[in-house]
Design a protein around this motif. Structure first.
Motif, short mmCIF file in Angstrom:
data_model
loop_
_atom_site.label_atom_id
_atom_site.label_comp_id
_atom_site.label_asym_id
_atom_site.label_seq_id
_atom_site.Cartn_x
_atom_site.Cartn_y
_atom_site.Cartn_z
N LEU A 173 -2.78 -0.10 4.13
CA LEU A 173 -3.02 1.02 3.23
C LEU A 173 -4.14 1.92 3.75
O LEU A 173 -4.05 3.15 3.69
N ASP B 99 -4.35 -4.55 2.79
CA ASP B 99 -5.46 -3.60 2.69
C ASP B 99 -5.60 -2.78 3.98
O ASP B 99 -5.83 -1.57 3.93
N GLU C 57 0.60 7.90 10.78
CA GLU C 57 1.92 7.80 10.19
C GLU C 57 2.85 6.95 11.04
O GLU C 57 4.00 6.75 10.70
N SER D 209 -2.88 3.81 6.94
CA SER D 209 -1.87 4.84 6.67
C SER D 209 -2.50 6.20 6.36
O SER D 209 -1.84 7.23 6.49
N ALA D 210 -3.77 6.21 5.98
CA ALA D 210 -4.46 7.49 5.73
C ALA D 210 -4.73 8.23 7.05
O ALA D 210 -4.92 9.45 7.03
N LEU E 249 4.85 4.98 -1.22
CA LEU E 249 3.92 6.07 -1.55
C LEU E 249 3.04 6.43 -0.36
O LEU E 249 2.63 7.58 -0.21
N TYR E 250 2.75 5.45 0.47
CA TYR E 250 1.92 5.66 1.66
C TYR E 250 2.77 6.03 2.87
O TYR E 250 2.26 6.08 3.99
N GLU E 251 4.05 6.24 2.64
CA GLU E 251 5.01 6.64 3.68
C GLU E 251 5.10 5.65 4.83
O GLU E 251 5.27 6.03 6.00
N VAL E 252 4.99 4.38 4.50
CA VAL E 252 5.23 3.32 5.48
C VAL E 252 6.68 2.89 5.29
O VAL E 252 7.03 2.26 4.30
N LEU F 12 3.71 -0.28 -2.94
CA LEU F 12 3.04 1.00 -2.69
C LEU F 12 3.36 1.57 -1.31
O LEU F 12 3.02 2.71 -1.03
N LEU F 13 3.97 0.79 -0.46
CA LEU F 13 4.22 1.24 0.91
C LEU F 13 5.00 2.55 0.95
O LEU F 13 4.74 3.40 1.79
#
Length: 118
Positions: free
Chosen positions: A26, A23, A33, A29-30, A70-73, A67-68
């Motif tokens: 995620l 959590d 980067e 990451s907002a 999608l979050y560009e991690v 999902l990482l």
């Protein structure tokens, strides 16, 4: 921008640490980067395929690690020595991760501005 490293050291579903760490990644990451994830010790088991958390009445947060992307991690590292000690192989991990020895892990941690452990 500061380099933030999330270190996972606990087994999944034994405590809420893994879910809370995910959590936090995620959410962070907002705003940044410049994130990296490191899985060491028992934490490498967070990434094992074929987990069945429903059998212990636990929420399946593990699948959310997918999902990482999608979050560009993109910087995900697993301690190769921890994998070997626990008897796992890279093929048993559901997430693409770079294997590093303990020296490589130490370097990643040393070059971080912030280290959060879960």
């Amino acid at each position: 921008m500061k380099k933030i490293t999330f270190v996972f050291t606990s087994t999944p579903h034994s405590t809420a640490q893994g879910r809370e760490g995910l959590d936090a990644i995620l959410a962070t990451s907002a705003y940044s980067e410049n994130l990296q994830l490191v899985f060491v010790g028992d934490g490498v088991s967070q990434l094992l395929k074929q987990q069945q958390p429903q059998s212990i009445l636990s929420r399946d947060y593990i699948s959310a690690f997918r999902l990482l992307d999608l979050y560009e991690v993109e910087e995900v590292y697993v301690c190769s020595e921890s994998l070997n000690e626990l008897g796992f192989t890279q093929q048993e991990l559901f997430l693409d991760a770079e294997l590093l020895d303990s020296e490589g892990i130490a370097h990643k941690l040393a070059t971080s501005d912030v280290v959060l452990r879960f």
